[in-house]
Write an enzyme that holds these catalytic residues in place. Structure first.
Site, PDB file in Angstrom:
ATOM      1  N   GLU A  75      56.833  19.573  25.772  1.00 59.55           N
ATOM      2  CA  GLU A  75      57.817  19.297  26.845  1.00 59.55           C
ATOM      3  C   GLU A  75      59.449  19.768  26.426  1.00 59.55           C
ATOM      4  O   GLU A  75      60.244  20.139  27.413  1.00 59.55           O
ATOM      5  CB  GLU A  75      57.682  17.995  27.234  1.00 59.55           C
ATOM      6  CG  GLU A  75      58.421  17.315  28.248  1.00 59.55           C
ATOM      7  CD  GLU A  75      58.155  15.982  28.741  1.00 59.55           C
ATOM      8  OE1 GLU A  75      58.663  15.724  29.898  1.00 59.55           O
ATOM      9  OE2 GLU A  75      57.574  15.104  28.150  1.00 59.55           O
ATOM     10  N   ASP A  76      59.753  19.688  25.160  1.00 58.28           N
ATOM     11  CA  ASP A  76      61.059  19.828  24.782  1.00 58.28           C
ATOM     12  C   ASP A  76      61.500  20.765  24.091  1.00 58.28           C
ATOM     13  O   ASP A  76      62.607  21.175  23.287  1.00 58.28           O
ATOM     14  CB  ASP A  76      61.682  18.351  24.188  1.00 58.28           C
ATOM     15  CG  ASP A  76      61.461  17.148  24.868  1.00 58.28           C
ATOM     16  OD1 ASP A  76      61.607  17.398  26.027  1.00 58.28           O
ATOM     17  OD2 ASP A  76      61.593  16.046  24.575  1.00 58.28           O
TER      18      ASP A  76
END
Length: 185
Positions: A75-76
């Protein structure tokens, strides 16, 4: 939190191979999150380590601790699920994917559209009060529905997400008061 601390609190039942896998996941996550910071100013990897520690306290299988270390990489960072699968196998990739999907649930306490200043709008700016309550209830129901579905597929995903949220709640002190209240709700 350090990798040394995590290694100390791992259950005694974890083998040398399990411990090496966890250290390898730590190195992978540390490299992926290089340069990222938490609101506290701490390196982002400290959050991943804290989530892994919470999970290890539950004495769950080591693959779940590995997924806890890696839970935010897809996600990051630039890491893909395929990267996770190639490095750590199908099971860990499925757990990380499940946590990522739970992360994308509607946020019950936050506005869904920007306020025009690069920030999230307050709910009051978006909807009339009578519509706001109905919207919040619908989002809360959808979030619960998706969480229960995830539990049916693999309860370990929900355990990782809850450990993630628990650590976030423990570190709210570094946020402005209005954000602390909103996130806590």
């Amino acid at each position: 939190m350090t990798i040394e601390r995590l290694m100390e609190v791992l259950p005694d039942s974890y083998s040398a191979v399990d411990r090496e896998l966890i250290q390898r996941a730590y190195r992978f996550a540390d490299a992926a999150h290089q340069g990222q910071k938490r609101a506290s100013g701490q390196p982002y990897i400290s959050h991943c380590l804290a989530v892994a520690e919470i999970l290890s306290e539950l004495k769950i299988p080591p693959t779940v601790v590995v997924a806890g270390l890696l839970h935010d990489t897809v996600e990051d960072t630039d890491v893909t699920l395929e990267d996770i699968k190639n490095e750590f196998g199908e099971e860990v990739a499925r757990l990380v994917d499940g946590v990522t999907k739970l992360s994308n649930l509607p946020r019950v306490s936050r506005g869904e559209r920007p306020n025009g200043h690069g920030e999230e709008a307050d709910e009051d700016d978006l909807y009339p009060p009578e519509e706001e309550d109905a919207r919040k209830r619908a989002l809360a129901q959808e979030t619960l529905r998706k969480t229960f579905l995830a539990m049916g597929e693999d309860i370990r995903v929900v355990l990782i997400k809850l450990a993630d949220r628990l650590h976030n709640m423990r570190t709210l002190g570094f946020m402005p008061e209005n954000k602390r209240k909103r996130i806590a709700q």
